[in-house]
Design an enzyme around this catalytic site. Structure first.
Site, PDB file in Angstrom:
ATOM      1  N   TYR A 111      -5.826  11.756  -3.667  1.00  0.00           N
ATOM      2  CA  TYR A 111      -5.057  11.332  -4.842  1.00  0.00           C
ATOM      3  C   TYR A 111      -4.496  12.524  -5.630  1.00  0.00           C
ATOM      4  O   TYR A 111      -3.656  12.346  -6.510  1.00  0.00           O
ATOM      5  CB  TYR A 111      -5.910  10.455  -5.784  1.00  0.00           C
ATOM      6  CG  TYR A 111      -6.499   9.219  -5.149  1.00  0.00           C
ATOM      7  CD1 TYR A 111      -5.969   8.684  -3.979  1.00  0.00           C
ATOM      8  CD2 TYR A 111      -7.595   8.561  -5.718  1.00  0.00           C
ATOM      9  CE1 TYR A 111      -6.524   7.561  -3.390  1.00  0.00           C
ATOM     10  CE2 TYR A 111      -8.141   7.431  -5.128  1.00  0.00           C
ATOM     11  CZ  TYR A 111      -7.613   6.937  -3.960  1.00  0.00           C
ATOM     12  OH  TYR A 111      -8.164   5.819  -3.384  1.00  0.00           O
ATOM     13  N   HIS A 146     -12.752   8.994   3.600  1.00  0.00           N
ATOM     14  CA  HIS A 146     -11.656   8.129   3.128  1.00  0.00           C
ATOM     15  C   HIS A 146     -11.106   7.234   4.239  1.00  0.00           C
ATOM     16  O   HIS A 146     -10.803   6.061   4.013  1.00  0.00           O
ATOM     17  CB  HIS A 146     -10.537   8.999   2.545  1.00  0.00           C
ATOM     18  CG  HIS A 146      -9.637   8.287   1.586  1.00  0.00           C
ATOM     19  ND1 HIS A 146      -9.089   8.872   0.487  1.00  0.00           N
ATOM     20  CD2 HIS A 146      -9.192   7.010   1.550  1.00  0.00           C
ATOM     21  CE1 HIS A 146      -8.353   7.999  -0.176  1.00  0.00           C
ATOM     22  NE2 HIS A 146      -8.394   6.865   0.451  1.00  0.00           N
ATOM     23  N   GLN A 158     -15.689   0.941   1.817  1.00  0.00           N
ATOM     24  CA  GLN A 158     -14.625   0.475   0.901  1.00  0.00           C
ATOM     25  C   GLN A 158     -13.394   0.111   1.738  1.00  0.00           C
ATOM     26  O   GLN A 158     -12.822   0.960   2.400  1.00  0.00           O
ATOM     27  CB  GLN A 158     -14.288   1.598  -0.096  1.00  0.00           C
ATOM     28  CG  GLN A 158     -13.336   1.158  -1.185  1.00  0.00           C
ATOM     29  CD  GLN A 158     -12.900   2.323  -2.086  1.00  0.00           C
ATOM     30  OE1 GLN A 158     -11.738   2.721  -2.068  1.00  0.00           O
ATOM     31  NE2 GLN A 158     -13.809   2.870  -2.869  1.00  0.00           N
ATOM     32  N   SER A 172      -3.162  -0.195 -16.201  1.00  0.00           N
ATOM     33  CA  SER A 172      -2.573   0.691 -17.217  1.00  0.00           C
ATOM     34  C   SER A 172      -2.765   0.092 -18.615  1.00  0.00           C
ATOM     35  O   SER A 172      -2.338   0.691 -19.593  1.00  0.00           O
ATOM     36  CB  SER A 172      -1.081   0.849 -16.922  1.00  0.00           C
ATOM     37  OG  SER A 172      -0.473  -0.446 -16.876  1.00  0.00           O
ATOM     38  N   ARG A 198      -6.228  -5.565 -20.176  1.00  0.00           N
ATOM     39  CA  ARG A 198      -6.631  -5.995 -18.827  1.00  0.00           C
ATOM     40  C   ARG A 198      -7.924  -5.302 -18.397  1.00  0.00           C
ATOM     41  O   ARG A 198      -8.748  -5.890 -17.692  1.00  0.00           O
ATOM     42  CB  ARG A 198      -5.495  -5.733 -17.833  1.00  0.00           C
ATOM     43  CG  ARG A 198      -5.708  -6.459 -16.524  1.00  0.00           C
ATOM     44  CD  ARG A 198      -4.483  -6.458 -15.657  1.00  0.00           C
ATOM     45  NE  ARG A 198      -3.574  -7.530 -15.945  1.00  0.00           N
ATOM     46  CZ  ARG A 198      -2.257  -7.480 -15.746  1.00  0.00           C
ATOM     47  NH1 ARG A 198      -1.701  -6.398 -15.276  1.00  0.00           N
ATOM     48  NH2 ARG A 198      -1.507  -8.516 -16.029  1.00  0.00           N
TER      49      ARG A 198
HETATM   50  P1  NDP Z   1      -5.903  -4.175  -7.479  1.00  0.00           P
HETATM   51  O1  NDP Z   1      -5.487  -4.988  -6.304  1.00  0.00           O
HETATM   52  O2  NDP Z   1      -7.075  -4.631  -8.264  1.00  0.00           O
HETATM   53  O3  NDP Z   1      -4.633  -4.088  -8.403  1.00  0.00           O
HETATM   54  C1  NDP Z   1      -4.651  -3.449  -9.638  1.00  0.00           C
HETATM   55  C2  NDP Z   1      -3.255  -3.544 -10.180  1.00  0.00           C
HETATM   56  O4  NDP Z   1      -3.005  -4.915 -10.414  1.00  0.00           O
HETATM   57  C3  NDP Z   1      -3.016  -2.826 -11.477  1.00  0.00           C
HETATM   58  O5  NDP Z   1      -2.034  -1.873 -11.243  1.00  0.00           O
HETATM   59  C4  NDP Z   1      -2.559  -3.936 -12.428  1.00  0.00           C
HETATM   60  O6  NDP Z   1      -1.403  -3.560 -13.118  1.00  0.00           O
HETATM   61  C5  NDP Z   1      -2.162  -5.067 -11.503  1.00  0.00           C
HETATM   62  N1  NDP Z   1      -2.451  -6.418 -11.991  1.00  0.00           N
HETATM   63  C6  NDP Z   1      -3.647  -6.927 -12.299  1.00  0.00           C
HETATM   64  N2  NDP Z   1      -3.552  -8.217 -12.641  1.00  0.00           N
HETATM   65  C7  NDP Z   1      -2.247  -8.537 -12.536  1.00  0.00           C
HETATM   66  C8  NDP Z   1      -1.514  -9.721 -12.755  1.00  0.00           C
HETATM   67  N3  NDP Z   1      -2.097 -10.849 -13.158  1.00  0.00           N
HETATM   68  N4  NDP Z   1      -0.188  -9.681 -12.544  1.00  0.00           N
HETATM   69  C9  NDP Z   1       0.412  -8.549 -12.140  1.00  0.00           C
HETATM   70  N5  NDP Z   1      -0.234  -7.380 -11.912  1.00  0.00           N
HETATM   71  C10 NDP Z   1      -1.543  -7.376 -12.109  1.00  0.00           C
HETATM   72  O7  NDP Z   1      -6.205  -2.672  -7.093  1.00  0.00           O
HETATM   73  P2  NDP Z   1      -5.303  -1.544  -6.379  1.00  0.00           P
HETATM   74  O8  NDP Z   1      -4.738  -2.041  -5.134  1.00  0.00           O
HETATM   75  O9  NDP Z   1      -4.352  -0.963  -7.385  1.00  0.00           O
HETATM   76  O10 NDP Z   1      -6.388  -0.455  -6.037  1.00  0.00           O
HETATM   77  C11 NDP Z   1      -7.338  -0.068  -7.003  1.00  0.00           C
HETATM   78  C12 NDP Z   1      -7.988   1.230  -6.583  1.00  0.00           C
HETATM   79  O11 NDP Z   1      -8.619   1.090  -5.320  1.00  0.00           O
HETATM   80  C13 NDP Z   1      -7.069   2.422  -6.420  1.00  0.00           C
HETATM   81  O12 NDP Z   1      -6.688   2.993  -7.635  1.00  0.00           O
HETATM   82  C14 NDP Z   1      -7.948   3.323  -5.588  1.00  0.00           C
HETATM   83  O13 NDP Z   1      -8.889   3.989  -6.422  1.00  0.00           O
HETATM   84  C15 NDP Z   1      -8.666   2.346  -4.681  1.00  0.00           C
HETATM   85  N6  NDP Z   1      -8.014   2.228  -3.358  1.00  0.00           N
HETATM   86  C16 NDP Z   1      -8.659   2.766  -2.279  1.00  0.00           C
HETATM   87  C17 NDP Z   1      -8.090   2.749  -1.035  1.00  0.00           C
HETATM   88  C18 NDP Z   1      -8.804   3.356   0.126  1.00  0.00           C
HETATM   89  O14 NDP Z   1      -8.190   3.606   1.174  1.00  0.00           O
HETATM   90  N7  NDP Z   1     -10.095   3.619   0.012  1.00  0.00           N
HETATM   91  C19 NDP Z   1      -6.778   2.132  -0.804  1.00  0.00           C
HETATM   92  C20 NDP Z   1      -6.206   1.547  -2.003  1.00  0.00           C
HETATM   93  C21 NDP Z   1      -6.808   1.604  -3.226  1.00  0.00           C
HETATM   94  P3  NDP Z   1      -1.381  -3.281 -14.717  1.00  0.00           P
HETATM   95  O15 NDP Z   1      -1.326  -1.813 -14.857  1.00  0.00           O
HETATM   96  O16 NDP Z   1      -0.118  -3.963 -15.134  1.00  0.00           O
HETATM   97  O17 NDP Z   1      -2.602  -3.898 -15.312  1.00  0.00           O
END
Ligand code: NDP
Length: 290
Positions: A51, A108, A163, A246, A250
Site C-alpha cells: 500500500y 499478501h 484474509q 472516509s 460510517r
Molecule cells: P469494503 O468492501 O468493506 O468497502 C469499503 C468501502 O465501501 C468504503 O470505501 C466505503 O466508502 C464504501 N461503502 C460502504 N458502505 C457503502 C454503501 N452503503 N454505499 C456505497 N459505498 C459504501 O472494503 P474494501 O474492499 O474497501 O477493502 C477494505 C480493506 O481490505 C482495504 O483497505 C485493505 O486494507 C483490505 N484489502 C485487502 C486485500 C488483500 O489482498 N489482502 C484486497 C483488498 C482489500 P465510504 O468512504 O464512502 O464510506
C-alpha cells in the site's frame, strides 16, 4: 467502547473488525484517515507494504494519541527483492510504522512467491519473524487450498488467519478453502465484504438486504444500514472483517454492527442462496489496488 475479539490458534486475540489502508487509501497519505478511525473506536488497522503508506499509518497512530497497547496492527509482506527475506522486509516495515512489533504479519499473496518450494521457504521465514518477536502472529492472504497445503506441509505452525475476498457473490466458491480453515483452526478474514452494495448495485442481493435491514430496524427500534446487514452476516460467522471508510459516521456504524440484532438462520441462508445466483469476484488480479 471495546471491540470484541476472535481467538487465533496461537492464543492471541484479534478485534473482529479492522480499518483497512488499501483500496481507497492505496498509495495515499493515511494519517488523517487512521487518526479518525482510531478516534471513532477502531482498534485494528490493516496495512501492507504494497500500500506504500506504512509511514503515514504509523503517523496516524501517533496523531490519535492512542497507546500502542490498545491497537492491533497488521501488515503484509509483498514480493521480495533480491537479498531480502520476510524478516528484513518486516524490519523495514517496522521502521516505517515506527513500531517495535506488529500484531499480525501476513503473506499478501501466493502469486508474489512463485517457484518450486518458494512458498514453504517464505513461510519458514514468517515463522522466524514470530519466534524473534517481530510479530505476535503470522498468517496469509489470498491463499487457495493448494497454497495452504504447501505451507502446512513444511511449516511448524498453521497460519492464524487467511484474509480473502469474501462476500455473498463469492461465498459458494469458497467452500473448499473454508473447510480447510475449519480443519486447521485458521480464522477466515474478509476483504471487499461490502462489494455487493456498491460494486454491483442492482444485483440480486439488493432486495434481500433491504428486506432484512427493514426487519432488523423494526426489531431494534432504531436505524440499521445495508452495510450493517452484510457485516452482521460475517460477524455472526466469526469472520474477521476488514473494511474502510472516509466517513466518521460510517466508521461508527461499522463498529455499531455488534449491537445490531442477530440475523435468523433463514436470513443468513437467504443471503447465501441469493448470493450464489451471481458469482462475481471484484479483485480478480491480486496485484490490483489491494
Ligand atoms: P469494503 O468492501 O468493506 O468497502 C469499503 C468501502 O465501501 C468504503 O470505501 C466505503 O466508502 C464504501 N461503502 C460502504 N458502505 C457503502 C454503501 N452503503 N454505499 C456505497 N459505498 C459504501 O472494503 P474494501 O474492499 O474497501 O477493502 C477494505 C480493506 O481490505 C482495504 O483497505 C485493505 O486494507 C483490505 N484489502 C485487502 C486485500 C488483500 O489482498 N489482502 C484486497 C483488498 C482489500 P465510504 O468512504 O464512502 O464510506
Amino acid at each position: 467502547m471495546s471491540v470484541p475479539g476472535i481467538s487465533f490458534n496461537d492464543g492471541h486475540q484479534v478485534p473482529w473488525i479492522a480499518f483497512g489502508t488499501g483500496t481507497a487509501l492505496y498509495q495515499q497519505d493515511a494519517t488523517e484517515a487512521v487518526k479518525i478511525a482510531l478516534e471513532n473506536g477502531f482498534t485494528h488497522l490493516d496495512g501492507a507494504q504494497m500500500y506504500n503508506n506504512e509511514t503515514t499509518l504509523g503517523a496516524g497512530i501517533v496523531a490519535s494519541g492512542k497507546p500502542r497497547s490498545e491497537i492491533f496492527v497488521t501488515t503484509k509482506l509483498t514480493k521480495l527483492q533480491s537479498g531480502q527475506t520476510a524478516k528484513t522486509a518486516l524490519e523495514d516495515s517496522l521502521k516505517k510504522l515506527g513500531l517495535q512489533q506488529v500484531d499480525l504479519y501476513l503473506i499478501h499473496s501466493p502469486s508474489h512467491h512463485q517457484g518450486p518450494g518458494r512458498l514453504g521457504q517464505v513461510w519458514k521465514e514468517m515463522e522466524e519473524c514470530q519466534s524473534e518477536g517481530l510479530t505476535k502472529s503470522i498468517g496469509v492472504s489470498n491463499f487457495q487450498p493448494q497454497h495452504l497445503k504447501e505451507i502446512l506441509e513444511v511449516g511448524s505452525i498453521s497460519p492464524a488467519v487467511n484474509q480473502i475476498e469474501l462476500h455473498p457473490y463469492v461465498w459458494k466458491s469458497l467452500q473448499s478453502v473454508l473447510d480447510m480453515h475449519a480443519k486447521h483452526g485458521i480464522v477466515t478474514s474478509s476483504y471487499g465484504g461490502l462489494s455487493p452494495l456498491f460494486r454491483e448495485k442492482g444485483g440480486p442481493l439488493d432486495p434481500v438486504v433491504e428486506k432484512i435491514r427493514s426487519r432488523l430496524e423494526t426489531t431494534r427500534g432504531s436505524p440499521v444500514s445495508d452495510g450493517q446487514v452484510l457485516n452482521k452476516w460475517m460477524q455472526q460467522k466469526k469472520i474477521l472483517v476488514v473494511t474502510t471508510s472516509s466517513k466518521p459516521k460510517r466508521i461508527r456504524e461499522y463498529l455499531d454492527t455488534i449491537n445490531v440484532p442477530d440475523l435468523t438462520p433463514e436470513e443468513s441462508d437467504l443471503i447465501e442462496t441469493t448470493g450464489s445466483k451471481l458469482h462475481k469476484k471484484f479483485f480478480v488480479s491480486q496485484l490490483r489496488t489491494i
